[in-house]
Structure formats: structure tokens, C-alpha cells
Design a protein around this motif. Sequence first.
Motif, PDB file in Angstrom:
ATOM      1  N   PHE A  72       0.823  -1.193   0.000  1.00 42.43           N
ATOM      2  CA  PHE A  72       0.000   0.000   0.000  1.00 42.43           C
ATOM      3  C   PHE A  72       0.863   1.252   0.000  1.00 42.43           C
ATOM      4  O   PHE A  72       1.961   1.266   0.529  1.00 42.43           O
ATOM      5  N   THR A  73       0.333   2.313  -0.570  1.00 46.41           N
ATOM      6  CA  THR A  73       1.012   3.604  -0.578  1.00 46.41           C
ATOM      7  C   THR A  73       0.858   4.233   0.801  1.00 46.41           C
ATOM      8  O   THR A  73      -0.258   4.296   1.324  1.00 46.41           O
ATOM      9  N   PRO A  74       1.945   4.704   1.405  1.00 47.42           N
ATOM     10  CA  PRO A  74       1.839   5.354   2.715  1.00 47.42           C
ATOM     11  C   PRO A  74       0.924   6.573   2.633  1.00 47.42           C
ATOM     12  O   PRO A  74       0.936   7.303   1.641  1.00 47.42           O
ATOM     13  N   ILE A  75       0.129   6.807   3.656  1.00 48.41           N
ATOM     14  CA  ILE A  75      -0.807   7.929   3.632  1.00 48.41           C
ATOM     15  C   ILE A  75      -0.199   9.223   4.165  1.00 48.41           C
ATOM     16  O   ILE A  75      -0.781  10.280   4.007  1.00 48.41           O
ATOM     17  N   GLY A  76       0.952   9.151   4.781  1.00 49.98           N
ATOM     18  CA  GLY A  76       1.647  10.361   5.205  1.00 49.98           C
ATOM     19  C   GLY A  76       1.154  10.973   6.503  1.00 49.98           C
ATOM     20  O   GLY A  76       1.571  12.075   6.852  1.00 49.98           O
ATOM     21  N   GLU A  77       0.256  10.313   7.203  1.00 53.88           N
ATOM     22  CA  GLU A  77      -0.209  10.795   8.498  1.00 53.88           C
ATOM     23  C   GLU A  77      -0.725   9.605   9.291  1.00 53.88           C
ATOM     24  O   GLU A  77      -0.973   8.542   8.732  1.00 53.88           O
ATOM     25  N   SER A  78      -0.870   9.793  10.571  1.00 55.23           N
ATOM     26  CA  SER A  78      -1.343   8.689  11.396  1.00 55.23           C
ATOM     27  C   SER A  78      -2.819   8.425  11.117  1.00 55.23           C
ATOM     28  O   SER A  78      -3.552   9.309  10.659  1.00 55.23           O
ATOM     29  N   TYR A  79      -3.249   7.220  11.386  1.00 54.92           N
ATOM     30  CA  TYR A  79      -4.661   6.888  11.201  1.00 54.92           C
ATOM     31  C   TYR A  79      -5.541   7.713  12.131  1.00 54.92           C
ATOM     32  O   TYR A  79      -6.657   8.083  11.776  1.00 54.92           O
ATOM     33  N   ALA A  80      -5.046   8.027  13.315  1.00 58.69           N
ATOM     34  CA  ALA A  80      -5.814   8.849  14.258  1.00 58.69           C
ATOM     35  C   ALA A  80      -6.053  10.242  13.685  1.00 58.69           C
ATOM     36  O   ALA A  80      -7.172  10.768  13.761  1.00 58.69           O
ATOM     37  N   CYS A  81      -5.025  10.844  13.084  1.00 60.34           N
ATOM     38  CA  CYS A  81      -5.178  12.173  12.472  1.00 60.34           C
ATOM     39  C   CYS A  81      -6.111  12.104  11.270  1.00 60.34           C
ATOM     40  O   CYS A  81      -6.979  12.966  11.092  1.00 60.34           O
ATOM     41  N   LEU A  82      -5.928  11.092  10.446  1.00 64.80           N
ATOM     42  CA  LEU A  82      -6.782  10.923   9.280  1.00 64.80           C
ATOM     43  C   LEU A  82      -8.239  10.733   9.710  1.00 64.80           C
ATOM     44  O   LEU A  82      -9.147  11.335   9.147  1.00 64.80           O
ATOM     45  N   PHE A  83      -8.450   9.916  10.722  1.00 65.01           N
ATOM     46  CA  PHE A  83      -9.796   9.674  11.232  1.00 65.01           C
ATOM     47  C   PHE A  83     -10.445  10.983  11.667  1.00 65.01           C
ATOM     48  O   PHE A  83     -11.585  11.272  11.304  1.00 65.01           O
ATOM     49  N   GLN A  84      -9.726  11.786  12.438  1.00 65.46           N
ATOM     50  CA  GLN A  84     -10.278  13.051  12.925  1.00 65.46           C
ATOM     51  C   GLN A  84     -10.590  13.999  11.770  1.00 65.46           C
ATOM     52  O   GLN A  84     -11.624  14.680  11.774  1.00 65.46           O
ATOM     53  N   ARG A  85      -9.712  14.059  10.769  1.00 64.02           N
ATOM     54  CA  ARG A  85      -9.931  14.943   9.629  1.00 64.02           C
ATOM     55  C   ARG A  85     -11.166  14.517   8.834  1.00 64.02           C
ATOM     56  O   ARG A  85     -12.005  15.342   8.482  1.00 64.02           O
ATOM     57  N   LEU A  86     -11.296  13.225   8.558  1.00 61.72           N
ATOM     58  CA  LEU A  86     -12.452  12.720   7.819  1.00 61.72           C
ATOM     59  C   LEU A  86     -13.739  12.894   8.621  1.00 61.72           C
ATOM     60  O   LEU A  86     -14.790  13.216   8.070  1.00 61.72           O
ATOM     61  N   ARG A  87     -13.642  12.715   9.928  1.00 54.51           N
ATOM     62  CA  ARG A  87     -14.806  12.890  10.805  1.00 54.51           C
ATOM     63  C   ARG A  87     -15.236  14.349  10.824  1.00 54.51           C
ATOM     64  O   ARG A  87     -16.429  14.667  10.736  1.00 54.51           O
ATOM     65  N   HIS A  88     -14.267  15.265  10.913  1.00 53.80           N
ATOM     66  CA  HIS A  88     -14.552  16.700  10.936  1.00 53.80           C
ATOM     67  C   HIS A  88     -15.225  17.142   9.635  1.00 53.80           C
ATOM     68  O   HIS A  88     -16.117  17.989   9.642  1.00 53.80           O
ATOM     69  N   ARG A  89     -14.831  16.584   8.510  1.00 51.82           N
ATOM     70  CA  ARG A  89     -15.406  16.925   7.202  1.00 51.82           C
ATOM     71  C   ARG A  89     -16.733  16.222   6.939  1.00 51.82           C
ATOM     72  O   ARG A  89     -17.367  16.451   5.921  1.00 51.82           O
ATOM     73  N   GLY A  90     -17.151  15.366   7.849  1.00 46.32           N
ATOM     74  CA  GLY A  90     -18.414  14.665   7.689  1.00 46.32           C
ATOM     75  C   GLY A  90     -18.356  13.521   6.693  1.00 46.32           C
ATOM     76  O   GLY A  90     -19.392  13.041   6.235  1.00 46.32           O
ATOM     77  N   MET A  91     -17.163  13.080   6.367  1.00 48.45           N
ATOM     78  CA  MET A  91     -16.995  12.003   5.388  1.00 48.45           C
ATOM     79  C   MET A  91     -17.191  10.632   6.022  1.00 48.45           C
ATOM     80  O   MET A  91     -17.485   9.676   5.318  1.00 48.45           O
ATOM     81  N   ILE A  92     -17.006  10.548   7.333  1.00 49.11           N
ATOM     82  CA  ILE A  92     -17.251   9.307   8.066  1.00 49.11           C
ATOM     83  C   ILE A  92     -17.985   9.648   9.353  1.00 49.11           C
ATOM     84  O   ILE A  92     -17.882  10.761   9.871  1.00 49.11           O
ATOM     85  N   THR A  93     -18.722   8.707   9.845  1.00 51.18           N
ATOM     86  CA  THR A  93     -19.453   8.874  11.090  1.00 51.18           C
ATOM     87  C   THR A  93     -19.209   7.647  11.958  1.00 51.18           C
ATOM     88  O   THR A  93     -19.433   6.526  11.505  1.00 51.18           O
TER      89      THR A  93
END
Length: 65
Positions: A18-39
Motif C-alpha cells: 500500500f502507498t503510505p498515507i503520510g499521516e497517522s490513522y488517528a489524524c486521518l480519522f479526525q480529519r475525515l470525521r470533521h469533514r463529515g466524510m465518516i461517522t
Amino acid sequence: MFHLSQEFAMMRKEKDIFTPIGESYACLFQRLRHRGMITPLLGHTLNHHSRNFDPNTRCAYHSDA
């Protein structure tokens, strides 16, 4: 019963890179949650009598549950 050929197993393993995402999963989770992309979904409580159960453990991924 099926056995994978060594060649097929090697091809399969190459697909698991897999291609590295460049940030921790915790940070990614918070960003996606803040944008309303995941609940987050409300979870269930694990077995309280399990030796691995820790009622004080919290994390963003598990909705701070």
C-alpha cells in the motif's frame, strides 16, 4: 482442498503493498470525521471478564467508547 502455487502466492503478495498515507490513522480519522466524510458507529462493550478488557481505554477510532 486447494493449494496456491508459489507463483500465484508471489503475485498475491505484491498486491498487498500500500502507498503510505503520510499521516497517522488517528489524524486521518479526525480529519475525515470533521469533514463529515465518516461517522463513528456506536459500539458494543466487550466482555468485562476478559483478561484484555480495560474499561479506562479510550481512542478516537472507537468513538471514545
